[in-house]
Design a protein around this motif. Structure first.
Motif, PDB file in Angstrom:
ATOM      1  N   MET A 161       0.834  -1.205   0.000  1.00  0.00           N
ATOM      2  CA  MET A 161       0.000   0.000   0.000  1.00  0.00           C
ATOM      3  C   MET A 161       0.868   1.254   0.000  1.00  0.00           C
ATOM      4  O   MET A 161       0.770   2.104  -0.893  1.00  0.00           O
ATOM      5  CB  MET A 161      -0.905  -0.031   1.245  1.00  0.00           C
ATOM      6  CG  MET A 161      -1.770   1.198   1.406  1.00  0.00           C
ATOM      7  SD  MET A 161      -3.074   1.285   0.157  1.00  0.00           S
ATOM      8  CE  MET A 161      -3.807   2.854   0.576  1.00  0.00           C
ATOM      9  N   GLU A 162       1.747   1.319   1.018  1.00  0.00           N
ATOM     10  CA  GLU A 162       2.579   2.509   1.113  1.00  0.00           C
ATOM     11  C   GLU A 162       3.495   2.621  -0.099  1.00  0.00           C
ATOM     12  O   GLU A 162       3.721   3.710  -0.632  1.00  0.00           O
ATOM     13  CB  GLU A 162       3.396   2.453   2.411  1.00  0.00           C
ATOM     14  CG  GLU A 162       3.933   3.812   2.817  1.00  0.00           C
ATOM     15  CD  GLU A 162       4.834   3.720   4.019  1.00  0.00           C
ATOM     16  OE1 GLU A 162       4.489   2.984   4.950  1.00  0.00           O
ATOM     17  OE2 GLU A 162       5.880   4.374   4.008  1.00  0.00           O
ATOM     18  N   ILE A 163       4.001   1.447  -0.542  1.00  0.00           N
ATOM     19  CA  ILE A 163       4.902   1.455  -1.693  1.00  0.00           C
ATOM     20  C   ILE A 163       4.159   1.910  -2.941  1.00  0.00           C
ATOM     21  O   ILE A 163       4.691   2.693  -3.743  1.00  0.00           O
ATOM     22  CB  ILE A 163       5.507   0.050  -1.881  1.00  0.00           C
ATOM     23  CG1 ILE A 163       6.527  -0.191  -0.758  1.00  0.00           C
ATOM     24  CG2 ILE A 163       6.163  -0.098  -3.240  1.00  0.00           C
ATOM     25  CD1 ILE A 163       7.315  -1.427  -0.899  1.00  0.00           C
ATOM     26  N   ALA A 164       2.917   1.468  -3.097  1.00  0.00           N
ATOM     27  CA  ALA A 164       2.135   1.873  -4.268  1.00  0.00           C
ATOM     28  C   ALA A 164       1.945   3.388  -4.267  1.00  0.00           C
ATOM     29  O   ALA A 164       2.129   4.041  -5.306  1.00  0.00           O
ATOM     30  CB  ALA A 164       0.787   1.168  -4.258  1.00  0.00           C
ATOM     31  N   VAL A 165       1.587   3.928  -3.095  1.00  0.00           N
ATOM     32  CA  VAL A 165       1.400   5.385  -3.004  1.00  0.00           C
ATOM     33  C   VAL A 165       2.697   6.100  -3.341  1.00  0.00           C
ATOM     34  O   VAL A 165       2.719   7.070  -4.100  1.00  0.00           O
ATOM     35  CB  VAL A 165       0.914   5.770  -1.585  1.00  0.00           C
ATOM     36  CG1 VAL A 165       0.867   7.278  -1.445  1.00  0.00           C
ATOM     37  CG2 VAL A 165      -0.454   5.181  -1.321  1.00  0.00           C
ATOM     38  N   PHE A 166       3.807   5.575  -2.789  1.00  0.00           N
ATOM     39  CA  PHE A 166       5.100   6.216  -3.053  1.00  0.00           C
ATOM     40  C   PHE A 166       5.395   6.237  -4.543  1.00  0.00           C
ATOM     41  O   PHE A 166       5.742   7.271  -5.107  1.00  0.00           O
ATOM     42  CB  PHE A 166       6.222   5.475  -2.313  1.00  0.00           C
ATOM     43  CG  PHE A 166       7.588   5.970  -2.691  1.00  0.00           C
ATOM     44  CD1 PHE A 166       8.114   7.102  -2.094  1.00  0.00           C
ATOM     45  CD2 PHE A 166       8.337   5.323  -3.667  1.00  0.00           C
ATOM     46  CE1 PHE A 166       9.361   7.580  -2.453  1.00  0.00           C
ATOM     47  CE2 PHE A 166       9.583   5.796  -4.025  1.00  0.00           C
ATOM     48  CZ  PHE A 166      10.094   6.914  -3.420  1.00  0.00           C
ATOM     49  N   ILE A 167       5.251   5.068  -5.196  1.00  0.00           N
ATOM     50  CA  ILE A 167       5.602   4.976  -6.615  1.00  0.00           C
ATOM     51  C   ILE A 167       4.723   5.915  -7.435  1.00  0.00           C
ATOM     52  O   ILE A 167       5.209   6.664  -8.297  1.00  0.00           O
ATOM     53  CB  ILE A 167       5.472   3.525  -7.105  1.00  0.00           C
ATOM     54  CG1 ILE A 167       6.587   2.693  -6.487  1.00  0.00           C
ATOM     55  CG2 ILE A 167       5.545   3.454  -8.621  1.00  0.00           C
ATOM     56  CD1 ILE A 167       6.483   1.228  -6.760  1.00  0.00           C
ATOM     57  N   LEU A 168       3.420   5.926  -7.130  1.00  0.00           N
ATOM     58  CA  LEU A 168       2.494   6.782  -7.870  1.00  0.00           C
ATOM     59  C   LEU A 168       2.928   8.247  -7.777  1.00  0.00           C
ATOM     60  O   LEU A 168       3.105   8.934  -8.793  1.00  0.00           O
ATOM     61  CB  LEU A 168       1.075   6.613  -7.311  1.00  0.00           C
ATOM     62  CG  LEU A 168       0.020   7.476  -7.982  1.00  0.00           C
ATOM     63  CD1 LEU A 168      -0.172   7.055  -9.418  1.00  0.00           C
ATOM     64  CD2 LEU A 168      -1.304   7.391  -7.238  1.00  0.00           C
ATOM     65  N   PHE A 169       3.141   8.712  -6.528  1.00  0.00           N
ATOM     66  CA  PHE A 169       3.410  10.139  -6.379  1.00  0.00           C
ATOM     67  C   PHE A 169       4.838  10.504  -6.763  1.00  0.00           C
ATOM     68  O   PHE A 169       5.094  11.625  -7.186  1.00  0.00           O
ATOM     69  CB  PHE A 169       3.056  10.597  -4.963  1.00  0.00           C
ATOM     70  CG  PHE A 169       1.580  10.755  -4.795  1.00  0.00           C
ATOM     71  CD1 PHE A 169       0.953  11.910  -5.223  1.00  0.00           C
ATOM     72  CD2 PHE A 169       0.805   9.742  -4.269  1.00  0.00           C
ATOM     73  CE1 PHE A 169      -0.416  12.052  -5.111  1.00  0.00           C
ATOM     74  CE2 PHE A 169      -0.564   9.874  -4.150  1.00  0.00           C
ATOM     75  CZ  PHE A 169      -1.174  11.035  -4.578  1.00  0.00           C
ATOM     76  N   ALA A 170       5.762   9.534  -6.649  1.00  0.00           N
ATOM     77  CA  ALA A 170       7.114   9.789  -7.141  1.00  0.00           C
ATOM     78  C   ALA A 170       7.066   9.989  -8.652  1.00  0.00           C
ATOM     79  O   ALA A 170       7.691  10.915  -9.191  1.00  0.00           O
ATOM     80  CB  ALA A 170       8.033   8.628  -6.779  1.00  0.00           C
ATOM     81  N   LEU A 171       6.290   9.156  -9.352  1.00  0.00           N
ATOM     82  CA  LEU A 171       6.158   9.305 -10.805  1.00  0.00           C
ATOM     83  C   LEU A 171       5.540  10.652 -11.152  1.00  0.00           C
ATOM     84  O   LEU A 171       6.031  11.357 -12.038  1.00  0.00           O
ATOM     85  CB  LEU A 171       5.285   8.176 -11.362  1.00  0.00           C
ATOM     86  CG  LEU A 171       6.017   6.880 -11.715  1.00  0.00           C
ATOM     87  CD1 LEU A 171       5.031   5.854 -12.220  1.00  0.00           C
ATOM     88  CD2 LEU A 171       7.087   7.159 -12.743  1.00  0.00           C
ATOM     89  N   VAL A 172       4.463  11.003 -10.434  1.00  0.00           N
ATOM     90  CA  VAL A 172       3.817  12.299 -10.680  1.00  0.00           C
ATOM     91  C   VAL A 172       4.827  13.424 -10.498  1.00  0.00           C
ATOM     92  O   VAL A 172       4.934  14.333 -11.329  1.00  0.00           O
ATOM     93  CB  VAL A 172       2.617  12.494  -9.722  1.00  0.00           C
ATOM     94  CG1 VAL A 172       2.110  13.916  -9.793  1.00  0.00           C
ATOM     95  CG2 VAL A 172       1.511  11.527 -10.076  1.00  0.00           C
TER      96      VAL A 172
END
Lengths: 168, 365, 105
Positions: A1-12
């Motif tokens: 969960m946390e990793i998914a959020v991180f990857i999403l917002f890092a990409l953004v």
């Protein structure tokens, strides 16, 4: 969960950061930077610093970048795009420098040995404010002074040249 | 599971209330302006013209959405959507009912229960200016651009005074969480008979907050960004049909959430002085035989519902005041607006802050 | 499952490099300024990331405090910088950095 959020917002953050520096229209650059700052604010929350996240949005997105847009629109800079050719050589060298810089930075950041973070409780707002008004009182006062100086400086700089015809 | 479900459930009344407020306010605004100007106002559709809002909505939906030539298309389309963003997010930090017990944990009735609290409200509300700036910039129209320049300057200027008056409220409550602000007001009583509302000791801060909130929502007497006698319609000159309606809705929704913040800060939020809503809810539930509803006693559902009702009643009064002021005062001139913001409200807010800080340290508050 | 701090650091380095690249090759004064803000933001991300990692409470507070001060300095910097741009634009009617090639005017 946390990793998914991180990857999403890092990409953004990265994509909009690239848009900041490549878009020819400064208005779009500014708006892209807001997106980057917003994504970084989300990462701040992930890192257990919700206060800084709120501050980042309130101060950066809510005030500083509005000033940027204000100035861009005031000067009507839309017409100002691509006034001078940029040298091919310069772009290449800058890109090379940036890549090298990133490589060195990333390598050195990763090379430093660090202990793995345990399950630490996030710093509470009470602890932060206690520190701010005790241990960091002097820097806090100096920041206040700095902001005062900045206000005066900005007013003086942005004032119309001392022309008597437009006295306010 | 309850951690995820509870905030979702708590959002429901807010969204319903905020959207209903828009529909009702369209009607209230027109009827009340008519009342003040000694006209009749819309009175044909439904009882007292109540269905006028539906007719308005139908018209907005079926009109053509124009995009001006030379408009900056992506921004032009994005701006009206962003107008709704702060209005639909800021309510998450406003408490609306007595805390309830869920699976042996105390659950406070606010969607996002954090340390950061009101900071989040201010941060999200400060993003509202982008919608106006983008609309003005992308419309390729001088009036729009002037309107959005005014909006940017005005909103930044008045945000300072607004934030400073909010900070003064947080000082005696010693928390940024608005639930704590409400608890503080419940625990106090002024002069032995007045309710513990912050509006009494902080009348000055309240005044600053009130004036600044008019400016923040671009309402008359501070509606210079859309001053129709100077700028046609300001930043939304080029918008038509549903896109215009979104700006319109955004304004009313922002008024509603800002009023809810004001009520929470200065008028005790969801509480009534001398009435324990949790006890009332328990009594009412007792009349119904105290059944269980979805695994919770009925009282746990009624308490927040009553609290929300009280909060919304106070918000409604505040909104009526908004309308009353709009149809009573003339518009400020732009230099008067700036002078008021920087040379009157900001110093007043600072004086209030220092005074409240001293009173708090002195143990009076 | 928490995200390793190293990921944040690499992300911050990437954002910083993008900002540095922008500051070096763009000619529009405003965009260069924005790139600098981007670099500042990347630095803040590093500080917050490190502040989570250290076990000692005072050190973690320090990490967040520095970011707090950096934000305040950024506000001051933006105000003065933009005022400079307005002053320059009044004189030269451009903020294209290639055209601002006089030491005085």
């Amino acid at each position: 969960m946390e990793i998914a959020v991180f990857i999403l917002f890092a990409l953004v953050a990265v994509i909009s950061a690239i848009a900041v520096i490549t878009h020819p229209n400064p208005v779009y650059s500014t708006l892209s930077l807001i997106v980057t700052l917003f994504a970084t604010a989300v990462l701040f929350v992930l890192l257990g610093a919700p206060f800084l996240a709120a501050l980042q949005i309130l101060l950066y997105a809510g005030a500083i970048l509005v000033l940027f847009l204000f100035v861009i629109m005031l000067l009507n800079l839309r017409r100002q795009r691509s006034t001078s050719p940029r040298g091919r050589g310069q772009v290449t060298v800058a890109a090379l420098g940036a890549v090298l810089f990133f490589g060195t930075l990333a390598a050195s950041l990763l090379a430093t040995g660090r202990p793995e973070p345990g399950a630490l409780a996030p710093v509470s707002l009470h602890q932060l404010s206690r520190a701010l008004f005790s241990h960091y009182l002097l820097p806090f006062q100096i920041i206040g002074l700095l902001l005062l100086v900045a206000v005066i400086a900005a007013t003086v700089l942005a004032r119309r040249a001392p022309a008597p015809e437009e006295e306010r | 599971m309850a951690e995820l479900l509870a905030p979702l459930l708590m959002i429901v009344p807010w969204v319903v209330a905020v959207l209903t407020a828009v529909v009702l306010m369209v009607w209230v605004e027109r009827r009340m302006s008519a009342l003040i100007q000694d006209r009749r106002g819309p009175n044909r559709l439904g009882p007292l013209g109540l269905f006028q809002a539906i007719a308005d909505a139908a018209k907005f939906i079926f009109k053509e959405s124009l995009t001006p030539a030379g408009a900056d298309r992506p921004l032009y389309l994005l701006a009206p959507l962003l107008a709704l963003l702060p209005a639909l997010t800021t309510f998450v930090v406003i408490p609306f009912g007595p805390a309830i017990e869920v699976s042996e944990r105390t659950l406070r009735m606010l969607v996002v229960d954090t340390d950061t609290g009101v900071m989040l409200f201010l941060a999200l509300a400060s993003l509202g200016v982008y919608s106006l700036v983008m609309a003005g910039y992308s419309s390729n129209n001088k009036y729009s651009l002037l309107g959005s320049l005014r909006a940017a300057a005005q909103m930044i200027s008045y945000e300072l005074a607004l934030t400073l008056s909010v900070v003064a409220v947080l000082l005696p409550a010693t928390s940024l969480n608005l639930a704590a602000v409400v608890d503080y007001q419940v625990s106090k009583q002024w002069l032995g008979f007045l309710p513990g509302w912050n509006v009494f000791p902080q009348a000055l801060g309240f005044l600053v907050f009130l004036v600044a909130s008019f400016a923040e929502t671009n309402r008359l007497p501070f509606d210079l960004p859309e001053a129709e006698s100077e700028l046609v319609a300001g930043y939304h000159t080029e918008y038509s049909a549903m896109r215009f309606a979104l700006f319109f809705m955004g304004e009313y929704m922002a008024m509603t959430t800002l009023s809810a913040l004001g009520v929470t800060l200065y008028f005790g939020g969801w509480t009534l002085p001398g009435v324990d809503l949790a006890a009332v809810a328990a009594t009412v539930a007792g009349w119904c035989g105290a059944p269980q509803l979805f695994g919770l006693p009925l009282a746990s559902w009624l308490g927040p519902l009553f609290g929300f009702g009280v909060l919304m009643a106070k918000v409604a009064l505040w909104l009526l005041f908004f309308v009353w002021v709009r149809w009573t005062f003339p518009r400020f001139r732009y230099d008067q607006l700036m002078r008021l913001g920087w040379k009157v409200l900001l110093p007043l807010a600072l004086v209030n802050l220092v005074a409240i800080a001293m009173l708090t340290v002195g143990g009076v508050l | 499952m928490t995200v390793p701090v190293a990921w944040y650091l690499v992300l911050a380095a990437l954002l910083f490099a993008i900002g540095a690249f922008g500051a070096l090759f763009r000619r529009n004064g405003i965009t260069v300024f924005l790139s600098i803000e981007l670099m500042l933001n990347a630095a803040n991300l590093t500080l917050v990331a490190y502040s989570r990692e250290i076990a000692e409470l005072s050190a973690r507070i320090t990490g967040q405090m520095v970011v707090f001060f950096a934000l305040a300095v950024a506000a001051a910097e933006a105000a003065v910088g933009l005022a400079l741009f307005i002053a320059i634009f009044r004189q030269r009617e451009t903020i294209d950095l290639n055209r601002l090639n006089l030491m005085r005017w």
